[in-house]
Write a protein that holds these residues in place. Structure first.
Motif, short mmCIF file in Angstrom:
data_model
loop_
_atom_site.label_atom_id
_atom_site.label_comp_id
_atom_site.label_asym_id
_atom_site.label_seq_id
_atom_site.Cartn_x
_atom_site.Cartn_y
_atom_site.Cartn_z
N ASP A 115 0.84 -1.20 0.00
CA ASP A 115 0.00 0.00 0.00
C ASP A 115 0.88 1.26 0.00
O ASP A 115 0.85 2.05 0.93
N PRO A 116 1.67 1.44 -1.06
CA PRO A 116 2.58 2.59 -1.08
C PRO A 116 1.83 3.91 -1.03
O PRO A 116 0.67 4.01 -1.45
N LYS A 117 2.51 4.91 -0.51
CA LYS A 117 1.94 6.24 -0.45
C LYS A 117 1.55 6.67 -1.87
O LYS A 117 2.33 6.52 -2.81
N GLY A 118 0.33 7.14 -2.02
CA GLY A 118 -0.15 7.57 -3.33
C GLY A 118 -0.68 6.43 -4.19
O GLY A 118 -1.10 6.65 -5.31
N GLY A 119 -0.66 5.21 -3.65
CA GLY A 119 -1.15 4.06 -4.41
C GLY A 119 -2.66 3.92 -4.30
O GLY A 119 -3.34 4.75 -3.70
N ASN A 120 -3.18 2.84 -4.87
CA ASN A 120 -4.63 2.65 -4.87
C ASN A 120 -5.07 1.46 -4.02
O ASN A 120 -6.22 1.05 -4.09
N LEU A 121 -4.15 0.90 -3.21
CA LEU A 121 -4.49 -0.17 -2.28
C LEU A 121 -4.28 0.31 -0.86
O LEU A 121 -3.35 1.07 -0.58
N PHE A 122 -5.14 -0.14 0.04
CA PHE A 122 -5.04 0.25 1.44
C PHE A 122 -5.11 -0.98 2.31
O PHE A 122 -6.01 -1.80 2.19
#
Length: 184
Positions: free
Chosen positions: A138-145
């Motif tokens: 879940d990288p910063k700015g990604g679309n997975l949380f």
């Protein structure tokens, strides 16, 4: 078999034991306070030893968290520091080395809880100071949380003075309606 180990240091032991007994290729630890709302296909990507998730949500920003980390990794930015609430690995050496690191910490300090953030600190030290290739899911700015990265602030949510005093913010007030957003 593991004198001195306790609830704050046994994760790699249990992961290794379950992986060996079940003869599985990959072992995944998911904290009991998690919800899985979609397939976890991203952990099947090849070329990584460990799949991890961020410890801090974006609302924490660049707040200085160095005092909560082992000295050797105090310079890691918040968006790179990993949470032990979701760990996936197929690498037996990683688990064995994590057990050994926890054992060394226990031998030196007497209890892993004397080490910054206990087992989470040793996990981050191992992933950042050794030879393992880690993918943050879940990288910063990604679309997975995953886990804490799904937390965000809602105005007028219930806040306690204890949480604010201890952590400087209340990022546990409310969670997103979905803990995972697909790109599809």
């Amino acid at each position: 078999e593991n004198p001195g180990f306790n609830l704050w240091s046994i994760m790699p032991i249990t992961m290794k034991e379950i992986k060996q007994k079940s003869k599985c290729d990959i072992i995944i630890h998911i904290d009991s306070d998690s919800l899985v709302l979609d397939k976890l296909t991203e952990i099947l990507e090849e070329g990584y030893d460990v799949f991890g998730v961020r410890n801090d949500p974006d609302i924490i920003g660049d707040r200085d968290e160095s005092m909560n980390r082992p000295h050797e990794i105090r310079d890691i930015p918040n968006h790179m520091y990993l949470n032990c609430g979701f760990i996936a690995t197929s690498n037996d050496d990683f688990l064995e080395e994590w057990i050994s690191l926890n054992r060394r910490i226990i031998d030196i300090l007497g209890d892993i809880r004397k080490f910054p953030i206990a087992e989470q600190g040793s996990y981050n030290l191992l992933t950042y100071k050794y030879k393992y290739k880690v993918k943050i899911l879940d990288p910063k700015g990604g679309n997975l949380f995953y886990g804490p990265s799904a937390n965000y602030r809602i105005e007028n949510c219930y806040e306690t003075e204890e949480i604010i005093k201890e952590y400087g913010a209340n990022n546990w007030g409310r969670d997103r309606k979905s803990t995972r957003l697909n790109s599809s």
